[in-house]
Design a protein around this motif. Structure first.
Motif, PDB file in Angstrom:
ATOM      1  N   SER A 135      41.595 -90.213  23.510  1.00 34.89           N
ATOM      2  CA  SER A 135      42.412 -91.126  22.690  1.00 34.89           C
ATOM      3  C   SER A 135      43.896 -91.104  23.008  1.00 34.89           C
ATOM      4  O   SER A 135      44.735 -91.222  22.124  1.00 34.89           O
ATOM      5  CB  SER A 135      42.192 -90.833  21.199  1.00 34.89           C
ATOM      6  OG  SER A 135      40.899 -91.221  20.852  1.00 34.89           O
ATOM      7  N   GLY A 157      37.540 -95.636  26.398  1.00 34.27           N
ATOM      8  CA  GLY A 157      38.763 -95.612  25.597  1.00 34.27           C
ATOM      9  C   GLY A 157      38.525 -94.993  24.235  1.00 34.27           C
ATOM     10  O   GLY A 157      37.616 -94.178  24.040  1.00 34.27           O
ATOM     11  N   GLY A 215      37.931-106.069  24.638  1.00 38.46           N
ATOM     12  CA  GLY A 215      39.175-105.321  24.463  1.00 38.46           C
ATOM     13  C   GLY A 215      39.979-105.279  25.750  1.00 38.46           C
ATOM     14  O   GLY A 215      39.429-104.983  26.818  1.00 38.46           O
ATOM     15  N   THR A 216      41.274-105.590  25.643  1.00 35.60           N
ATOM     16  CA  THR A 216      42.133-105.641  26.837  1.00 35.60           C
ATOM     17  C   THR A 216      43.216-104.566  26.802  1.00 35.60           C
ATOM     18  O   THR A 216      44.305-104.749  27.342  1.00 35.60           O
ATOM     19  CB  THR A 216      42.808-107.025  26.961  1.00 35.60           C
ATOM     20  OG1 THR A 216      43.631-107.210  25.786  1.00 35.60           O
ATOM     21  CG2 THR A 216      41.802-108.147  27.065  1.00 35.60           C
ATOM     22  N   GLY A 266      40.002-101.080  28.584  1.00 35.63           N
ATOM     23  CA  GLY A 266      39.287-102.273  29.030  1.00 35.63           C
ATOM     24  C   GLY A 266      39.773-102.746  30.392  1.00 35.63           C
ATOM     25  O   GLY A 266      38.978-103.038  31.291  1.00 35.63           O
ATOM     26  N   ALA A 292      34.881-110.154  18.922  1.00 31.25           N
ATOM     27  CA  ALA A 292      33.458-109.787  19.063  1.00 31.25           C
ATOM     28  C   ALA A 292      32.918-109.388  17.692  1.00 31.25           C
ATOM     29  O   ALA A 292      33.546-108.597  16.980  1.00 31.25           O
ATOM     30  CB  ALA A 292      33.319-108.630  20.042  1.00 31.25           C
ATOM     31  N   GLY A 295      54.178 -94.587  25.814  1.00 29.62           N
ATOM     32  CA  GLY A 295      54.092 -94.607  27.267  1.00 29.62           C
ATOM     33  C   GLY A 295      54.092 -93.252  27.941  1.00 29.62           C
ATOM     34  O   GLY A 295      54.199 -93.167  29.162  1.00 29.62           O
ATOM     35  N   VAL A 296      53.948 -92.198  27.165  1.00 27.46           N
ATOM     36  CA  VAL A 296      53.880 -90.866  27.769  1.00 27.46           C
ATOM     37  C   VAL A 296      52.475 -90.661  28.337  1.00 27.46           C
ATOM     38  O   VAL A 296      51.488 -90.729  27.604  1.00 27.46           O
ATOM     39  CB  VAL A 296      54.179 -89.775  26.717  1.00 27.46           C
ATOM     40  CG1 VAL A 296      53.930 -88.395  27.299  1.00 27.46           C
ATOM     41  CG2 VAL A 296      55.606 -89.910  26.212  1.00 27.46           C
ATOM     42  N   ILE A 301      51.874-101.289  23.101  1.00 29.53           N
ATOM     43  CA  ILE A 301      52.996-100.901  22.237  1.00 29.53           C
ATOM     44  C   ILE A 301      53.163 -99.385  22.165  1.00 29.53           C
ATOM     45  O   ILE A 301      53.969 -98.885  21.394  1.00 29.53           O
ATOM     46  CB  ILE A 301      52.816-101.471  20.818  1.00 29.53           C
ATOM     47  CG1 ILE A 301      51.488-100.998  20.206  1.00 29.53           C
ATOM     48  CG2 ILE A 301      52.894-102.980  20.809  1.00 29.53           C
ATOM     49  CD1 ILE A 301      51.434-101.163  18.706  1.00 29.53           C
ATOM     50  N   ALA A 302      52.367 -98.669  22.957  1.00 25.70           N
ATOM     51  CA  ALA A 302      52.447 -97.200  22.928  1.00 25.70           C
ATOM     52  C   ALA A 302      53.777 -96.724  23.510  1.00 25.70           C
ATOM     53  O   ALA A 302      54.465 -97.466  24.210  1.00 25.70           O
ATOM     54  CB  ALA A 302      51.292 -96.605  23.729  1.00 25.70           C
ATOM     55  N   GLY A 324      39.062 -99.950  21.139  1.00 25.81           N
ATOM     56  CA  GLY A 324      40.029 -99.030  20.543  1.00 25.81           C
ATOM     57  C   GLY A 324      39.428 -98.193  19.416  1.00 25.81           C
ATOM     58  O   GLY A 324      38.210 -98.108  19.251  1.00 25.81           O
TER      59      GLY A 324
HETATM   60  C1  LIG Z   1      52.724 -96.614  18.308  1.00 23.75           C
HETATM   61  C2  LIG Z   1      51.804 -95.859  19.217  1.00 23.75           C
HETATM   62  C3  LIG Z   1      52.339 -95.049  20.199  1.00 23.75           C
HETATM   63  C4  LIG Z   1      51.505 -94.349  21.059  1.00 23.75           C
HETATM   64  N1  LIG Z   1      52.064 -93.606  22.049  1.00 23.75           N
HETATM   65  C5  LIG Z   1      51.274 -92.988  22.955  1.00 23.75           C
HETATM   66  C6  LIG Z   1      51.831 -92.277  24.058  1.00 23.75           C
HETATM   67  O1  LIG Z   1      53.027 -92.226  24.268  1.00 23.75           O
HETATM   68  N2  LIG Z   1      50.974 -91.655  24.902  1.00 23.75           N
HETATM   69  C7  LIG Z   1      49.636 -91.701  24.743  1.00 23.75           C
HETATM   70  O2  LIG Z   1      48.930 -91.119  25.553  1.00 23.75           O
HETATM   71  N3  LIG Z   1      49.071 -92.390  23.727  1.00 23.75           N
HETATM   72  C8  LIG Z   1      49.859 -93.041  22.833  1.00 23.75           C
HETATM   73  N4  LIG Z   1      49.298 -93.755  21.814  1.00 23.75           N
HETATM   74  C9  LIG Z   1      47.842 -93.848  21.748  1.00 23.75           C
HETATM   75  C10 LIG Z   1      47.356 -94.885  22.762  1.00 23.75           C
HETATM   76  O3  LIG Z   1      48.102 -96.061  22.587  1.00 23.75           O
HETATM   77  C11 LIG Z   1      45.876 -95.159  22.602  1.00 23.75           C
HETATM   78  O4  LIG Z   1      45.159 -93.981  22.877  1.00 23.75           O
HETATM   79  C12 LIG Z   1      45.411 -96.225  23.607  1.00 23.75           C
HETATM   80  O5  LIG Z   1      46.273 -97.327  23.621  1.00 23.75           O
HETATM   81  C13 LIG Z   1      44.029 -96.726  23.258  1.00 23.75           C
HETATM   82  O6  LIG Z   1      43.604 -97.514  24.326  1.00 23.75           O
HETATM   83  P1  LIG Z   1      42.303 -98.404  24.173  1.00 23.75           P
HETATM   84  O7  LIG Z   1      42.241 -99.275  25.370  1.00 23.75           O
HETATM   85  O8  LIG Z   1      41.135 -97.558  23.839  1.00 23.75           O
HETATM   86  O9  LIG Z   1      42.576 -99.285  22.869  1.00 23.75           O
HETATM   87  P2  LIG Z   1      43.638-100.445  22.628  1.00 23.75           P
HETATM   88  O10 LIG Z   1      44.773-100.391  23.554  1.00 23.75           O
HETATM   89  O11 LIG Z   1      43.930-100.468  21.184  1.00 23.75           O
HETATM   90  O12 LIG Z   1      42.822-101.751  23.012  1.00 23.75           O
HETATM   91  C14 LIG Z   1      41.745-102.200  22.244  1.00 23.75           C
HETATM   92  C15 LIG Z   1      41.730-103.706  22.313  1.00 23.75           C
HETATM   93  O13 LIG Z   1      40.525-104.178  21.724  1.00 23.75           O
HETATM   94  C16 LIG Z   1      40.817-105.329  20.975  1.00 23.75           C
HETATM   95  N5  LIG Z   1      39.751-105.487  19.987  1.00 23.75           N
HETATM   96  C17 LIG Z   1      39.490-104.700  18.917  1.00 23.75           C
HETATM   97  N6  LIG Z   1      38.430-105.160  18.249  1.00 23.75           N
HETATM   98  C18 LIG Z   1      38.005-106.267  18.914  1.00 23.75           C
HETATM   99  C19 LIG Z   1      36.953-107.193  18.710  1.00 23.75           C
HETATM  100  N7  LIG Z   1      36.123-107.091  17.663  1.00 23.75           N
HETATM  101  N8  LIG Z   1      36.806-108.208  19.585  1.00 23.75           N
HETATM  102  C20 LIG Z   1      37.662-108.353  20.647  1.00 23.75           C
HETATM  103  N9  LIG Z   1      38.684-107.516  20.880  1.00 23.75           N
HETATM  104  C21 LIG Z   1      38.846-106.480  20.028  1.00 23.75           C
HETATM  105  C22 LIG Z   1      42.172-105.027  20.379  1.00 23.75           C
HETATM  106  O14 LIG Z   1      42.822-106.213  19.977  1.00 23.75           O
HETATM  107  C23 LIG Z   1      42.859-104.350  21.536  1.00 23.75           C
HETATM  108  O15 LIG Z   1      43.524-105.267  22.365  1.00 23.75           O
HETATM  109  C24 LIG Z   1      50.113 -94.460  20.931  1.00 23.75           C
HETATM  110  C25 LIG Z   1      49.562 -95.276  19.935  1.00 23.75           C
HETATM  111  C26 LIG Z   1      50.396 -95.978  19.090  1.00 23.75           C
HETATM  112  C27 LIG Z   1      49.795 -96.881  18.036  1.00 23.75           C
END
Ligand SMILES: Cc1cc2nc3c(=O)[nH]c(=O)nc-3n(C[C@H](O)[C@H](O)[C@H](O)COP(=O)(O)OP(=O)(O)OC[C@H]3O[C@@H](n4cnc5c(N)ncnc54)[C@H](O)[C@@H]3O)c2cc1C
Length: 500
Positions: free
Chosen positions: A478, A470, A66-67, A71, A216, A103-104, A100-101, A253
Motif C-alpha cells: 500500500s 496495488g 483503476g488508473t 493499474g 465498475a 511521491g516518496v 496526489i501522493a 485502490g
Molecule cells: C495524500 C496521500 C499521500 C501519499 N503519499 C505517499 C507517499 O509519499 N509515498 C507512498 O509510497 N505512498 C503514499 N501514499 C499512498 C499511495 O498513494 C497509495 O499506496 C497508492 O497511490 C495506491 O495506488 P493504487 O494504484 O493501488 O490506487 P489508486 O492510486 O488510488 O488508484 C485506484 C484507482 O481506481 C479508481 N477506482 C476505484 N474504484 C473504481 C471503480 N469502481 N471503477 C473504476 N475505477 C475505480 C480510482 O478512481 C483510482 O483512480 C499517499 C496517499 C495519499 C492519499
C-alpha cells in the motif's frame, strides 16, 4: 470440481445481491460481441430488479479497473507485448490517489541511484528485509512479496527509460543528509504527475486506451460462473456499459474512504476523517462477490496529516514538531510518526515549525506551494520565538523551553528523548509554523491472491481471468513503489496467461 460447484452455488447468491451479473446471452451461447444485448435469454426465469441485461459494447484482451500507479504499471507488459489494453476509471481524471501522493518512493539500486554513485542490489536488500517481514507475520506469500520488492527497481528504471518519467535528481538531496533510498518525482515532493503523466501518455502511444467516468460495479460471468467482463456505470449519463475482456485486473485502490468498511475492519480509525473520497473499496467488494476472500483487513495502516506533503518534509530538512501547547512530542524524521502520535495522544492538531533551511532546501518547490496554498495554516515569518509563540497562540515560555531542550540535543549530537536521526539541526529566525490535523489515508487489507496475483477463492483456488494489484491486495504494501511492483507482477502474469 468441488471448487467449481462451490462457486456456482455461491454465484446464485451473488447474482441475487446484484454483485455479479450473469451474461444471459452467454448462457444462450451468444457471440463475444454480445448480441445478447436484448438480454432476455430464453432460459431466464426472472431478473433482478434494477439490473439491466448484459450487452457488451466493447471487447479487449486486458481490462484494467483503476488508473492509479498499480493499474498503469499492470498495463506496461501487456501493452508492450502487443495486447489490447483498456484502462478504466470512475473519475474524470487518471491517476487515482497515486497522482496526489507525496511521491516518496523507496527503491534500491535503480539506474538513477547508480548514476549518482549510490550502489544497491534489490536482491541483497530483500535478504535483509525478509526476516523483518517474517517476524511481523503479516505476509502470507513471501514469493509474491519478494517479486513485488525486486520489481520496484525494474519499474523505476523502465518508467524512466521507456516512458520518460521524470525523477528528481538525487544529487539535489544526496549530500544533505536525506535518505538516498528515496526516489522523488521531478520537482520533488508532491509532483507525481512528473512520473505518472509520461507513463499514462507512453502507454497510450503504445496502444492502450483509457475510458474515464466509468465506475465498475459488477463482474459479468458466463454460464459456468467464469468472469468474462465487467459492468460499469457511465457516471455522466447514468447508464450501464458492459465491456468484455479475456483478463480483468482489479486495481481500484484501498478502502480508507469507505466509512462502513473502516468501521467494520479498522474501528480504531473509524473516527478519523478520510483524506480523499476515492478509495471506497469497490474492487474489494466486487472481488468478494465473485468468491474472493479478504485478508488482513484489520492490519493497521499509519495515519497522515491533512497537509500530507508537509508531513514528509522531515526527511529532507530540519523541523521541530510541537503539540498545541508548544511541547515537542515526536521525532520529526519519520513522516507518519507525528499523525500517529497525535491520534494516540489525543492532540487534535499539531504544528511543524521550520525555517529557511526548509524554505530553501531540496524540496523548495513543494514548500513554496504549500505555504501559498495553505496560507490560512501558516504563521510567520517570525523574527523570534516570542513572536512565533504569539502567532501560534501558545505560551512563549513553553516554546522557548522546547527549543532550548531541542538545541541541547543538537549540541549533544543525539536526540535522547525522541531518537531523531535525520537533520538534527538547530533552527533560527525567521521561523514559520504550519498547523496539521490527523486523518486516515490508506489501508493494507485486501484480496487474497496467488503468487502470480490471480484472485483466489476461499479454498485458495484461482478464480479464472481475474487478477488484483496495488492497494486492492492484502500483501502489496500500500505504498507507491510496492504498488507499482505489484502492478508489474500482474502485468507479467497476464501476458503469460494470454500466451498460454
Ligand atoms: C495524500 C496521500 C499521500 C501519499 N503519499 C505517499 C507517499 O509519499 N509515498 C507512498 O509510497 N505512498 C503514499 N501514499 C499512498 C499511495 O498513494 C497509495 O499506496 C497508492 O497511490 C495506491 O495506488 P493504487 O494504484 O493501488 O490506487 P489508486 O492510486 O488510488 O488508484 C485506484 C484507482 O481506481 C479508481 N477506482 C476505484 N474504484 C473504481 C471503480 N469502481 N471503477 C473504476 N475505477 C475505480 C480510482 O478512481 C483510482 O483512480 C499517499 C496517499 C495519499 C492519499
Amino acid at each position: 470440481m468441488k471448487a467449481s460447484m462451490d462457486r456456482r452455488s455461491f454465484l446464485k447468491a451473488a447474482i441475487a445481491s446484484g454483485a455479479v451479473i450473469a451474461a444471459s446471452g452467454t448462457l444462450a451461447g451468444c457471440s463475444p460481441s454480445g448480441n445478447a444485448a436484448s438480454g432476455s435469454s430464453s432460459n431466464a426465469s426472472g431478473q433482478v430488479a434494477g439490473t439491466a441485461p448484459v450487452s457488451f459494447s466493447e471487447e479487449t484482451d486486458v481490462l484494467i479497473l483503476g488508473t492509479g500507479i498499480a493499474g498503469m504499471s499492470a498495463a506496461m507488459d501487456p501493452v508492450e507485448a502487443g495486447y489490447r489494453v483498456m484502462l478504466v476509471d470512475k473519475l474524470e481524471r487518471v491517476g487515482g490517489e497515486s497522482f496526489i501522493a507525496c511521491g516518496v518512493m523507496n527503491v534500491t539500486g535503480s539506474k538513477m541511484q547508480k548514476d549518482a554513485g549510490i550502489e544497491g542490489d534489490p536482491e541483497e536488500k530483500w535478504k535483509a528485509y525478509q526476516p523483518v517481514l517474517e517476524e511481523k507475520g503479516e505476509t502470507d506469500d513471501m514469493d509474491y512479496k519478494h517479486n513485488v520488492y525486486v520489481y520496484q527497481t525494474e519499474w523505476a528504471d523502465r518508467v524512466a527509460a521507456d516512458y520518460g518519467a521524470v525523477f528528481q535528481p538525487i544529487t539535489d538531496y544526496m549530500d544533505t543528509g536525506a535518505p538516498t533510498s528515496m526516489l522523488l518525482p521531478g520537482n520533488g515532493i508532491g509532483d507525481m504527475q512528473a512520473v505518472l503523466t509520461p507513463l499514462q501518455k507512453g502507454l497510450e502511444e503504445k496502444g492502450a486506451t483509457y475510458k474515464l467516468n466509468l465506475r465498475a460495479t459488477n463482474f459479468i460471468v458466463d454460464g459456468d460462473g467464469t468472469p468474462i467482463g465487467v459492468r460499469f456505470n457511465d457516471e455522466k449519463n447514468d447508464k450501464p456499459v458492459d465491456i468484455r475482456a479475456k483478463k480483468i485486473v482489479v486495481a481500484t485502490g484501498g478502502f480508507s474512504c469507505n466509512q462502513e468498511m473502516v468501521s467494520a475492519y479498522l474501528p480504531s480509525q473509524a473516527r478519523l476523517g478520510p483524506l480523499t473520497v476515492n478509495s471506497m473499496g469497490e474492487g474489494h467488494q466486487m472481488c468478494k462477490a465473485l468468491g474472493g476472500e479478504y485478508a488482513h483487513m484489520d492490519m493497521e495502516a499509519n495515519r497522515m496529516s491533512d497537509l500530507a506533503q508537509v508531513t514528509v518534509w522531515g526527511y529532507f530538512s530540519p523541523q521541530v514538531q510541537v503539540t498545541p501547547q508548544g511541547r515537542r512530542f515526536i521525532k520529526e524524521d519519520q513522516s507518519h510518526d507525528s499523525p500517529d502520535a497525535a491520534v494516540e495522544l489525543g492532540l487534535g492538531y499539531w504544528w511543524t515549525v521550520f525555517d529557511d533551511q526548509t524554505v530553501n532546501g531540496s524540496q523548495k518547490w513543494n514548500v513554496e506551494m504549500n505555504m501559498k496554498n495553505n496560507a490560512d495554516r501558516l504563521v510567520g515569518p517570525c523574527d523570534s520565538l516570542d513572536e512565533l509563540a504569539a502567532a501560534m497562540d501558545i505560551p512563549a515560555s513553553t516554546l522557548k523551553e522546547t527549543f532550548a531542550s531541542y538545541d541541547a540535543s543538537v549540541a549533544a549530537g543525539e536526540d535522547a528523548e525522541f531518537g531523531k536521526k535525520l537533520f538534527l539541526n538547530s533552527l533560527s529566525a525567521p521561523y514559520y509554523a504550519m498547523k496539521h490535523f490527523p486523518y486516515r489515508y490508506k489501508t493494507h487489507g485486501g484480496m487474497k491472491i496467488a503468487t502470480d496475483s490471480q484472485l483466489t477463492d476461499k479454498d485458495g483456488a484461482p478464480i479464472p481471468n481475474v487478477y488484483c494489484c496495488g492497494s486492492t491486495v492484502a500483501d502489496s504494501g500500500s505504498d507507491l513503489a510496492p504498488n507499482a511492483g505489484s502492478g508489474l507482477v500482474t502485468g507479467k502474469a497476464v501476458v503469460a496467461a494470454l500466451k498460454a
